[in-house]
Write a protein that holds these residues in place. Structure first.
Motif, PDB file in Angstrom:
ATOM      1  N   ASP A 149      -2.890  -5.656  11.150  1.00 23.65           N
ATOM      2  CA  ASP A 149      -4.016  -4.785  12.243  1.00 23.65           C
ATOM      3  C   ASP A 149      -4.471  -3.099  11.477  1.00 23.65           C
ATOM      4  OD1 ASP A 149      -3.090  -6.350  14.399  1.00 23.65           O
ATOM      5  OD2 ASP A 149      -1.554  -5.360  14.280  1.00 23.65           O
ATOM      6  N   ARG A 150      -2.597  -2.715  10.429  1.00 24.27           N
ATOM      7  CA  ARG A 150      -4.030  -1.434   9.836  1.00 24.27           C
ATOM      8  C   ARG A 150      -4.583  -2.253   8.434  1.00 24.27           C
ATOM      9  NH1 ARG A 150       1.770   2.219   9.341  1.00 24.27           N
ATOM     10  NH2 ARG A 150       1.453   2.954  11.141  1.00 24.27           N
ATOM     11  N   LEU A 151      -4.217  -2.908   7.932  1.00 24.02           N
ATOM     12  CA  LEU A 151      -5.225  -3.456   7.003  1.00 24.02           C
ATOM     13  C   LEU A 151      -6.747  -4.152   7.086  1.00 24.02           C
ATOM     14  CD1 LEU A 151      -4.396  -5.115   4.321  1.00 24.02           C
ATOM     15  CD2 LEU A 151      -5.474  -6.723   4.711  1.00 24.02           C
ATOM     16  N   ILE A 152      -6.724  -4.114   8.627  1.00 25.35           N
ATOM     17  CA  ILE A 152      -7.961  -4.434   9.309  1.00 25.35           C
ATOM     18  C   ILE A 152      -8.544  -2.930   9.261  1.00 25.35           C
ATOM     19  CG2 ILE A 152      -9.805  -5.194  11.001  1.00 25.35           C
ATOM     20  CD1 ILE A 152      -7.535  -7.260  11.652  1.00 25.35           C
ATOM     21  N   LYS A 153      -7.968  -2.193   9.925  1.00 25.21           N
ATOM     22  CA  LYS A 153      -8.690  -0.611  10.036  1.00 25.21           C
ATOM     23  C   LYS A 153      -9.020  -0.281   8.890  1.00 25.21           C
ATOM     24  CE  LYS A 153      -6.894  -0.308  14.895  1.00 25.21           C
ATOM     25  NZ  LYS A 153      -5.385  -0.532  14.224  1.00 25.21           N
ATOM     26  N   ASP A 154      -7.858   0.348   7.686  1.00 22.88           N
ATOM     27  CA  ASP A 154      -8.155   1.256   6.964  1.00 22.88           C
ATOM     28  C   ASP A 154      -7.199   0.316   5.416  1.00 22.88           C
ATOM     29  OD1 ASP A 154      -8.193   3.676   5.417  1.00 22.88           O
ATOM     30  OD2 ASP A 154      -6.630   4.814   5.756  1.00 22.88           O
ATOM     31  N   PRO A 155      -7.980  -0.537   5.153  1.00 19.37           N
ATOM     32  CA  PRO A 155      -6.791  -0.972   3.016  1.00 19.37           C
ATOM     33  C   PRO A 155      -6.347  -0.974   2.331  1.00 19.37           C
ATOM     34  CG  PRO A 155      -9.088  -1.363   3.833  1.00 19.37           C
ATOM     35  CD  PRO A 155      -9.268  -0.792   4.774  1.00 19.37           C
ATOM     36  N   LEU A 156      -6.853   0.850   2.612  1.00 16.49           N
ATOM     37  CA  LEU A 156      -6.013   1.015   0.544  1.00 16.49           C
ATOM     38  C   LEU A 156      -4.148   1.923   0.877  1.00 16.49           C
ATOM     39  CD1 LEU A 156      -6.504   1.835  -2.011  1.00 16.49           C
ATOM     40  CD2 LEU A 156      -7.093   4.498  -1.120  1.00 16.49           C
ATOM     41  N   PRO A 157      -4.451   2.184   2.228  1.00 18.58           N
ATOM     42  CA  PRO A 157      -2.384   2.759   2.227  1.00 18.58           C
ATOM     43  C   PRO A 157      -1.586   0.928   2.178  1.00 18.58           C
ATOM     44  CG  PRO A 157      -3.583   4.091   3.527  1.00 18.58           C
ATOM     45  CD  PRO A 157      -4.631   3.010   3.774  1.00 18.58           C
ATOM     46  N   GLU A 158      -2.170   0.521   2.929  1.00 21.29           N
ATOM     47  CA  GLU A 158      -1.533  -0.613   2.835  1.00 21.29           C
ATOM     48  C   GLU A 158      -1.263  -1.133   1.325  1.00 21.29           C
ATOM     49  OE1 GLU A 158       0.686  -2.540   5.442  1.00 21.29           O
ATOM     50  OE2 GLU A 158       0.129  -0.533   6.723  1.00 21.29           O
ATOM     51  N   MET A 159      -2.838  -1.275   0.774  1.00 22.14           N
ATOM     52  CA  MET A 159      -2.640  -2.068  -0.907  1.00 22.14           C
ATOM     53  C   MET A 159      -1.676  -1.967  -1.575  1.00 22.14           C
ATOM     54  SD  MET A 159      -3.828  -5.062  -0.330  1.00 22.14           S
ATOM     55  CE  MET A 159      -3.755  -5.237  -2.057  1.00 22.14           C
ATOM     56  N   LYS A 160      -1.730   0.316  -1.456  1.00 24.84           N
ATOM     57  CA  LYS A 160      -0.981   1.351  -2.429  1.00 24.84           C
ATOM     58  C   LYS A 160       0.395   0.505  -1.854  1.00 24.84           C
ATOM     59  CE  LYS A 160      -3.754   4.340  -3.822  1.00 24.84           C
ATOM     60  NZ  LYS A 160      -3.229   4.436  -5.494  1.00 24.84           N
ATOM     61  N   LYS A 161       1.202   0.201  -0.667  1.00 24.90           N
ATOM     62  CA  LYS A 161       2.334   0.195  -0.331  1.00 24.90           C
ATOM     63  C   LYS A 161       2.900  -1.422  -1.275  1.00 24.90           C
ATOM     64  CE  LYS A 161       2.330   2.140   4.077  1.00 24.90           C
ATOM     65  NZ  LYS A 161       1.786   2.008   5.398  1.00 24.90           N
ATOM     66  N   VAL A 162       1.406  -2.317  -1.447  1.00 23.07           N
ATOM     67  CA  VAL A 162       1.712  -3.292  -2.086  1.00 23.07           C
ATOM     68  C   VAL A 162       2.307  -3.266  -3.119  1.00 23.07           C
ATOM     69  CG1 VAL A 162       0.873  -5.910  -2.482  1.00 23.07           C
ATOM     70  CG2 VAL A 162       1.017  -4.793   0.597  1.00 23.07           C
ATOM     71  N   GLU A 163       1.724  -2.567  -3.889  1.00 31.46           N
ATOM     72  CA  GLU A 163       1.434  -2.324  -5.852  1.00 31.46           C
ATOM     73  C   GLU A 163       3.411  -1.345  -5.754  1.00 31.46           C
ATOM     74  OE1 GLU A 163      -3.170  -0.487  -7.133  1.00 31.46           O
ATOM     75  OE2 GLU A 163      -1.701   0.321  -6.155  1.00 31.46           O
ATOM     76  N   ARG A 164       3.023  -0.184  -4.965  1.00 30.33           N
ATOM     77  CA  ARG A 164       4.207  -0.129  -4.781  1.00 30.33           C
ATOM     78  C   ARG A 164       5.664  -1.256  -5.223  1.00 30.33           C
ATOM     79  NH1 ARG A 164       2.440   5.080  -2.442  1.00 30.33           N
ATOM     80  NH2 ARG A 164       3.782   3.484  -0.274  1.00 30.33           N
ATOM     81  N   PHE A 165       5.623  -2.313  -4.186  1.00 25.49           N
ATOM     82  CA  PHE A 165       6.880  -3.290  -3.915  1.00 25.49           C
ATOM     83  C   PHE A 165       6.736  -3.804  -5.010  1.00 25.49           C
ATOM     84  CE2 PHE A 165       7.205  -7.464  -2.155  1.00 25.49           C
ATOM     85  CZ  PHE A 165       8.484  -7.881  -2.580  1.00 25.49           C
ATOM     86  N   LEU A 166       5.354  -4.141  -5.501  1.00 24.89           N
ATOM     87  CA  LEU A 166       4.703  -5.768  -6.735  1.00 24.89           C
ATOM     88  C   LEU A 166       5.506  -4.265  -8.013  1.00 24.89           C
ATOM     89  CD1 LEU A 166       2.154  -8.147  -5.113  1.00 24.89           C
ATOM     90  CD2 LEU A 166       4.494  -8.208  -5.393  1.00 24.89           C
ATOM     91  N   LYS A 167       5.392  -3.310  -7.827  1.00 25.14           N
ATOM     92  CA  LYS A 167       5.839  -2.551  -9.223  1.00 25.14           C
ATOM     93  C   LYS A 167       4.846  -2.067  -9.796  1.00 25.14           C
ATOM     94  CE  LYS A 167      10.899  -1.902  -9.091  1.00 25.14           C
ATOM     95  NZ  LYS A 167      11.247  -3.019  -7.966  1.00 25.14           N
TER      96      LYS A 167
END
Ligand SMILES: Nc1ncnc2c1ncn2[C@@H]1O[C@H](COP(=O)(O)OS(=O)(=O)O)[C@@H](OP(=O)(O)O)[C@H]1O
Length: 286
Positions: free
Chosen positions: A197-215
């Motif tokens: 739901d957040r990825l739809i409204k504001d993708p950047l913060p969710e993608m930053k978390k994904v980058e962190r998770f994947l190191k």
């Protein structure tokens, strides 16, 4: 079998041989097993997630849904076949594939664990009620295209005045039941849940978390996204090239009578709570 995504089933086209007889690939020459898999959920935003992740120069995505671990006909072909479905990369790059049906298929966690117990898993979830409506909409359009009959949403959701437990799309939204299967094999730390739901409204913060998770080195930034008013969704900007997802992504959902919607929200209330306890995190679901 048709693909859930409604996408082309044709494999990634290989390039014609170069003059010296070898096959040249601008994307490197190595096919690797995926180090990252987007396991679902169907209609959660898996296409948006894989496209957004591909903005990162380290990540190369398989074009099509591979359905290796869930379809017997594919699984029987073995790991060499799976590898042959992967995109060409450079050695330092990471490969990702997405098959949204993996999450709800009970055989998949064990099979995936046996391939690689250290694989990093991404799971994108959306409000379970919204996901049901999206699932219905997908099936509705598939049937419409094939000139087949379809049932109105309310008649599949409700039977004899109660929520119709036989409707498969409801089961796919019972996230905790499926998550339990995964947690039998993988530790919580291996599965990053993306808030769809957040990825739809504001993708950047969710993608930053994904980058962190994947190191991954932080690369994805605000300039990679722009809101397209006509589509009503964020679209992607990659090296100046702008593109939105296919028209089948972001379709209007059918109207559902408020009383039935309320029943659905209630239906998911307990299962959602169980999911939150399982993952130790809450989501803004109805
Ligand atoms: N940026 C952007 N653009 C368009 N659509 C977006 C985007 N981000 C998330 N979404 C949501 O993704 C939903 C489709 O999910 P999936 O790609 O997982 O569907 S599928 O299971 O592969 O068929 C799709 O569901 P519907 O709205 O029901 O069409 C979208 O809401």
């Amino acid at each position: 079998r048709s693909l859930a995504d409604g996408e082309s089933s044709s494999p990634v086209t290989s390039l014609p041989p170069a003059d010296n007889g070898t096959t040249s690939h601008p994307n490197g020459t190595l096919q690797q097993f995926p180090q990252i898999i987007i396991i679902g959920v169907r209609k959660g935003g898996t296409r948006a997630l894989i496209e957004m992740l591909s903005l990162h120069s380290t990540v190369v995505a398989a074009q099509n849904e591979v359905h290796f671990f869930d379809w017997e006909s594919h699984f029987q072909k073995g790991l060499s076949w799976y590898l042959s479905q992967m995109p060409y990369t450079f050695p330092e790059q990471l490969t990702v594939e997405k098959t949204p049906a993996y999450f709800t298929s009970s055989k998949v966690p064990k099979r995936m664990f046996q391939m690689n117990p250290n694989i990093k898993l991404l799971l994108i979830l959306r409000d379970p009620t919204e996901r049901v409506l999206s699932d219905y909409t997908q099936v509705f359009y598939n049937r419409l295209q094939k000139h087949k009959r379809y049932q109105p949403i309310e008649s599949v959701l409700v039977k004899d005045g109660e929520i119709n437990l036989g409707y498969k799309a409801l089961n796919r939204s019972l996230y905790y039941t499926h998550m339990q299967n995964w947690l039998q094999y993988f530790p919580k730390e291996s599965i990053h849940v993306v808030d769809g739901d957040r990825l739809i409204k504001d993708p950047l913060p969710e993608m930053k978390k994904v980058e962190r998770f994947l190191k991954l080195e932080p690369q994805i930034n605000a300039s990679n996204f722009y809101f397209n008013k006509t589509k009503g969704f964020y679209c992607l900007r990659d090296h100046g090239r702008e593109r939105c997802l296919h028209d089948s992504k972001g379709r209007a959902h059918p109207h559902v009578a408020p009383a039935i919607l309320q029943k659905l929200y209630q239906f998911f209330h307990q299962p959602n709570k169980k999911f939150f306890e399982l993952v130790g995190r809450t989501f803004n679901w109805n």
